[in-house]
Design a protein around this motif. Structure first.
Motif, PDB file in Angstrom:
ATOM      1  N   LEU A 338       0.965  -1.042  -0.059  1.00  0.00           N
ATOM      2  CA  LEU A 338       0.205  -0.030   0.047  1.00  0.00           C
ATOM      3  C   LEU A 338       0.732   1.262   0.051  1.00  0.00           C
ATOM      4  O   LEU A 338       0.575   2.181  -0.428  1.00  0.00           O
ATOM      5  CB  LEU A 338      -0.901  -0.002   1.250  1.00  0.00           C
ATOM      6  N   ARG A 339       1.985   1.241   0.991  1.00  0.00           N
ATOM      7  CA  ARG A 339       2.990   2.473   0.707  1.00  0.00           C
ATOM      8  C   ARG A 339       3.473   2.624  -0.560  1.00  0.00           C
ATOM      9  O   ARG A 339       3.557   3.814  -1.124  1.00  0.00           O
ATOM     10  CB  ARG A 339       3.813   2.212   1.775  1.00  0.00           C
ATOM     11  N   ALA A 340       3.963   1.526  -1.083  1.00  0.00           N
ATOM     12  CA  ALA A 340       4.627   1.819  -2.498  1.00  0.00           C
ATOM     13  C   ALA A 340       3.542   2.206  -3.627  1.00  0.00           C
ATOM     14  O   ALA A 340       3.994   3.268  -4.349  1.00  0.00           O
ATOM     15  CB  ALA A 340       5.062   0.111  -3.076  1.00  0.00           C
ATOM     16  N   THR A 341       2.292   1.829  -3.563  1.00  0.00           N
ATOM     17  CA  THR A 341       1.203   2.145  -4.355  1.00  0.00           C
ATOM     18  C   THR A 341       0.910   3.737  -4.191  1.00  0.00           C
ATOM     19  O   THR A 341       0.646   4.350  -5.082  1.00  0.00           O
ATOM     20  CB  THR A 341       0.050   1.378  -4.343  1.00  0.00           C
ATOM     21  N   THR A 342       0.794   3.914  -2.872  1.00  0.00           N
ATOM     22  CA  THR A 342       0.564   5.586  -2.563  1.00  0.00           C
ATOM     23  C   THR A 342       1.544   6.179  -2.863  1.00  0.00           C
ATOM     24  O   THR A 342       1.364   7.409  -3.511  1.00  0.00           O
ATOM     25  CB  THR A 342       0.387   5.463  -1.083  1.00  0.00           C
ATOM     26  N   ARG A 343       2.876   6.007  -2.937  1.00  0.00           N
ATOM     27  CA  ARG A 343       4.083   6.911  -3.345  1.00  0.00           C
ATOM     28  C   ARG A 343       3.912   6.919  -4.822  1.00  0.00           C
ATOM     29  O   ARG A 343       4.079   8.156  -5.274  1.00  0.00           O
ATOM     30  CB  ARG A 343       5.361   6.320  -2.882  1.00  0.00           C
ATOM     31  N   ARG A 344       3.586   6.065  -5.490  1.00  0.00           N
ATOM     32  CA  ARG A 344       3.534   5.928  -7.026  1.00  0.00           C
ATOM     33  C   ARG A 344       2.400   6.738  -7.477  1.00  0.00           C
ATOM     34  O   ARG A 344       2.612   7.753  -8.356  1.00  0.00           O
ATOM     35  CB  ARG A 344       3.381   4.723  -7.504  1.00  0.00           C
ATOM     36  N   VAL A 345       1.306   6.733  -6.678  1.00  0.00           N
ATOM     37  CA  VAL A 345       0.046   7.443  -7.213  1.00  0.00           C
ATOM     38  C   VAL A 345       0.456   9.202  -6.994  1.00  0.00           C
ATOM     39  O   VAL A 345      -0.063  10.028  -7.723  1.00  0.00           O
ATOM     40  CB  VAL A 345      -1.060   7.330  -6.412  1.00  0.00           C
ATOM     41  N   VAL A 346       0.937   9.336  -5.637  1.00  0.00           N
ATOM     42  CA  VAL A 346       1.124  10.633  -5.153  1.00  0.00           C
ATOM     43  C   VAL A 346       2.099  11.159  -6.202  1.00  0.00           C
ATOM     44  O   VAL A 346       2.055  12.343  -6.644  1.00  0.00           O
ATOM     45  CB  VAL A 346       1.692  10.667  -3.710  1.00  0.00           C
ATOM     46  N   ALA A 347       3.246  10.608  -6.639  1.00  0.00           N
ATOM     47  CA  ALA A 347       4.209  11.191  -7.401  1.00  0.00           C
ATOM     48  C   ALA A 347       3.570  11.604  -8.822  1.00  0.00           C
ATOM     49  O   ALA A 347       3.994  12.668  -9.297  1.00  0.00           O
ATOM     50  CB  ALA A 347       5.379  10.366  -7.769  1.00  0.00           C
ATOM     51  N   GLU A 348       2.698  10.579  -9.439  1.00  0.00           N
ATOM     52  CA  GLU A 348       1.995  10.774 -10.595  1.00  0.00           C
ATOM     53  C   GLU A 348       0.997  11.992 -10.663  1.00  0.00           C
ATOM     54  O   GLU A 348       0.927  12.981 -11.372  1.00  0.00           O
ATOM     55  CB  GLU A 348       1.309   9.721 -11.074  1.00  0.00           C
ATOM     56  N   LEU A 349       0.334  12.172  -9.588  1.00  0.00           N
ATOM     57  CA  LEU A 349      -0.453  13.364  -9.474  1.00  0.00           C
ATOM     58  C   LEU A 349       0.127  14.625  -9.167  1.00  0.00           C
ATOM     59  O   LEU A 349      -0.325  15.556  -9.982  1.00  0.00           O
ATOM     60  CB  LEU A 349      -1.698  13.051  -8.180  1.00  0.00           C
ATOM     61  N   VAL A 433      -5.049   1.864  -4.101  1.00  0.00           N
ATOM     62  CA  VAL A 433      -5.339   3.298  -3.584  1.00  0.00           C
ATOM     63  C   VAL A 433      -6.726   3.667  -4.424  1.00  0.00           C
ATOM     64  O   VAL A 433      -6.830   3.395  -5.488  1.00  0.00           O
ATOM     65  CB  VAL A 433      -4.374   4.310  -3.991  1.00  0.00           C
ATOM     66  N   ASP A 434      -7.877   4.142  -3.930  1.00  0.00           N
ATOM     67  CA  ASP A 434      -8.969   4.690  -4.205  1.00  0.00           C
ATOM     68  C   ASP A 434      -8.828   6.148  -4.314  1.00  0.00           C
ATOM     69  O   ASP A 434      -8.484   6.688  -3.611  1.00  0.00           O
ATOM     70  CB  ASP A 434     -10.132   4.153  -3.435  1.00  0.00           C
ATOM     71  N   LEU A 435      -9.187   6.622  -5.724  1.00  0.00           N
ATOM     72  CA  LEU A 435      -9.267   7.936  -5.947  1.00  0.00           C
ATOM     73  C   LEU A 435     -10.550   8.364  -6.309  1.00  0.00           C
ATOM     74  O   LEU A 435     -11.376   7.938  -7.202  1.00  0.00           O
ATOM     75  CB  LEU A 435      -8.361   8.118  -7.473  1.00  0.00           C
ATOM     76  N   TRP A 436     -11.039   9.354  -5.387  1.00  0.00           N
ATOM     77  CA  TRP A 436     -12.486   9.748  -5.379  1.00  0.00           C
ATOM     78  C   TRP A 436     -12.625  11.293  -5.991  1.00  0.00           C
ATOM     79  O   TRP A 436     -12.129  12.214  -5.373  1.00  0.00           O
ATOM     80  CB  TRP A 436     -13.058   9.606  -3.904  1.00  0.00           C
ATOM     81  N   PRO A 437     -13.131  11.294  -7.164  1.00  0.00           N
ATOM     82  CA  PRO A 437     -13.419  12.433  -7.751  1.00  0.00           C
ATOM     83  C   PRO A 437     -14.435  13.378  -6.902  1.00  0.00           C
ATOM     84  O   PRO A 437     -15.766  13.065  -7.021  1.00  0.00           O
ATOM     85  CB  PRO A 437     -13.912  12.326  -9.363  1.00  0.00           C
ATOM     86  N   PHE A 438     -14.188  14.482  -6.697  1.00  0.00           N
ATOM     87  CA  PHE A 438     -15.152  15.530  -6.177  1.00  0.00           C
ATOM     88  C   PHE A 438     -15.409  16.586  -7.010  1.00  0.00           C
ATOM     89  O   PHE A 438     -14.383  17.003  -7.601  1.00  0.00           O
ATOM     90  CB  PHE A 438     -14.677  16.090  -4.807  1.00  0.00           C
TER      91      PHE A 438
END
Length: 517
Positions: A338-349, A433-438
């Motif tokens: 989960l940490r590795a996936t979070t770091r990847r997503v945060v870096a891309e965003l 990681v779930d990404l919730w569009p608001f």
């Protein structure tokens, strides 16, 4: 009817016999029930091969039963010579060779040495090795050890004179001096930590990492067979972990048993032995539910999931993973993913300029721990709906309608449950990681199109996001609402930071497990 003299004599004889039988039955003591046995009697269903010398009426107070359990496959083992050496040693009542599979090719064992099968077989009663031990003490002897005059007696004396916490006495085999390690077993965290110790929790050799110095372990028979895994392999590691969980101490004597000389092993022999040790170790960790070992130098040995495997738990029902119901938290390998996936997503965003923030339990974890909550099973990020196309992987998902795998093996897709996105650790491992569009509705309130009925699923003022602030999480500085406490209390209720709770308290509450670890 007339009775002849002969008939009268015969009748008198029969009457006399009946009176004698009745009298003898009254005078004879009653015989005990055949199925009754005393508390210390050996049961009638004792397994075949119970060694000679084990008394039917109890244990031998001064004797020791030798168990040979940890030995390599033929032809490299020394079982016959080891058992012969100890079977002739004073004070040894019996020698047992305990194994799932008998040594093959067959090994002629010395007289008085018993082969004890530990493998269940459908045509036999379940193995009960404790029934084959009739002594107060038992010694687990490694392959290649040789008896030393008086040393077993010395070990018994030390054990009986030791304080109550000392349950095991060890003596080295050969010239290599074992070193004692502290062992901390955290069942809730699926983790074992090794370190220096003032009291024993385990033994390691002085060689390569993970090598074990050969030792003889002596303990009371009752203590050994009170363990749920008394004879699991590798013996020293298995007993180390179980002893640690019970607060048992070990006393390591300066004396040592001789080690039989052997010819130098070939490279193939070394490879085979190492492969066998690793296989046994992995099997033991799986049996004990250990996913992570932290070694004395701080390095880590993982036994759980990775990118090429599925995650450690199945489908989640009622927001409660199965492991929570057993009093455990999220396996450390899953948290690592989960940490590795979070770091990847945060870096891309971040690189794409997407406005995102930590949501729900993930924000709570950042505030309380600077990390993922130890019992959480996914990560939640909110983001502005209008920014979704800025991220190349989300844009690709929108364009194709299909999952997209990035160069690092993370899988981006649109969730099937509603209008949000999901990034998986890999195609095989669906930790995500779930990404919730608001989006902003009139009145400056943030809302979304999919609500799953979770208690944190509420609208909130956009002012929490203007501006966003950095907050440590999962090894990176992620974006978060500018008033995290107020945001969390809006979502979960007052006091949530100080008193967090499991995702679904109606199924299981955190207070049931706090303090049990």
């Amino acid at each position: 009817m007339r009775i002849t003299p002969c008939q009268a004599a015969l009748g008198a004889a029969l009457t006399l016999n009946l009176l004698l039988l009745l009298l003898s039955s009254l005078l004879m003591p009653p015989s005990p029930p055949r199925c009754h046995r005393g508390a210390h009697d050996v049961p009638r269903d004792v397994p075949k091969g119970v060694p000679k010398g084990v008394p039917k009426g109890g244990t031998v107070p001064g004797g020791v039963t030798i168990i040979l359990r940890d030995f390599p496959e033929a032809p490299g083992h020394d079982v016959a010579a080891t058992s012969r050496s100890f079977s002739s040693s004073p004070g040894v009542t019996s020698v047992l060779v305990a194994t799932e599979v008998a040594p093959y090719p067959p090994v002629p064992l010395p007289a008085g040495v018993t082969l004890l099968s530990l493998r269940p077989q459908p045509q036999r009663a379940p193995p009960r090795p404790e029934l084959a031990v009739g002594t107060r003490h038992v010694a687990l002897v490694p392959d290649g050890a040789r008896a030393a005059p008086g040393l077993l007696r010395r070990m018994r004396e030390v054990l009986e004179a030791a304080p109550g916490g000392a349950r095991v006495v060890a003596a080295a085999v050969g010239t290599e001096r074992p070193r004692c390690l502290g062992v901390e077993v955290d069942i809730r965290a699926w983790t074992v930590r090794y370190g220096s110790a003032d009291r024993w929790g385990g033994i390691r050799g002085g060689g390569q990492d993970g090598d074990q110095a050969p030792v003889v372990l002596l303990l009371r028979t009752h203590d050994l067979f009170s363990l749920p895994f008394p004879l699991s392999l590798p013996v020293v590691t298995s007993l180390s972990l179980q002893a640690s969980l019970r607060g048992w101490h070990l006393l390591l004597l300066p004396d040592s048993f001789p080690l039989a000389p052997r010819p130098p092993p070939t490279p193939h022999d070394l490879w085979k032995a190492q492969n066998s040790r690793e296989k046994q170790h992995r099997a033991l960790m799986e049996e004990f539910g250990i996913k992570l070992e932290v070694l004395p130098d701080g390095s880590r040995r993982w036994h759980g999931c990775d990118k090429d495997t599925s995650r450690c738990f199945g489908t989640i029902h009622a927001q409660t993973p199965q492991y929570l119901l057993t009093g455990r938290w999220t396996p450390p390998c899953c948290l690592r993913a989960l940490r590795a996936t979070t770091r990847r997503v945060v870096a891309e965003l971040e690189a794409a300029g997407v406005r995102y923030w930590l949501e729900g339990g993930s924000l709570l974890g950042a505030v309380r721990f600077g990390d993922i909550i130890p019992w959480d099973y996914d990560v939640d990020l909110g983001l502005y709906l209008e920014d979704v196309p800025k991220c190349r992987w989300l844009a690709a998902v929108l364009a194709t309608g299909q999952p997209v795998e990035d160069p690092e093996g993370f899988l981006w897709e649109k969730a099937t449950e509603g209008e949000f996105y999901r990034v998986h650790f890999s195609r095989s491992n669906r930790l995500h990681v779930d990404l919730w569009p608001f989006y902003v509705r009139p009145g400056g309130v943030m809302t979304k199109d999919t609500w799953l009925g979770h208690r944190q699923d509420v609208e909130f003022p956009e002012s929490f996001l203007v501006p966003l602030v950095p907050l440590a999480f999962a090894g990176v500085m992620a974006k978060a609402p500018n008033d995290p406490r107020a945001f969390l209390e809006l979502k979960f209720g007052p006091g949530v930071v100080e008193k967090p709770e499991y995702p679904n308290p109606a199924v299981r509450r955190l207070e049931q497990d706090v303090g049990d670890g």
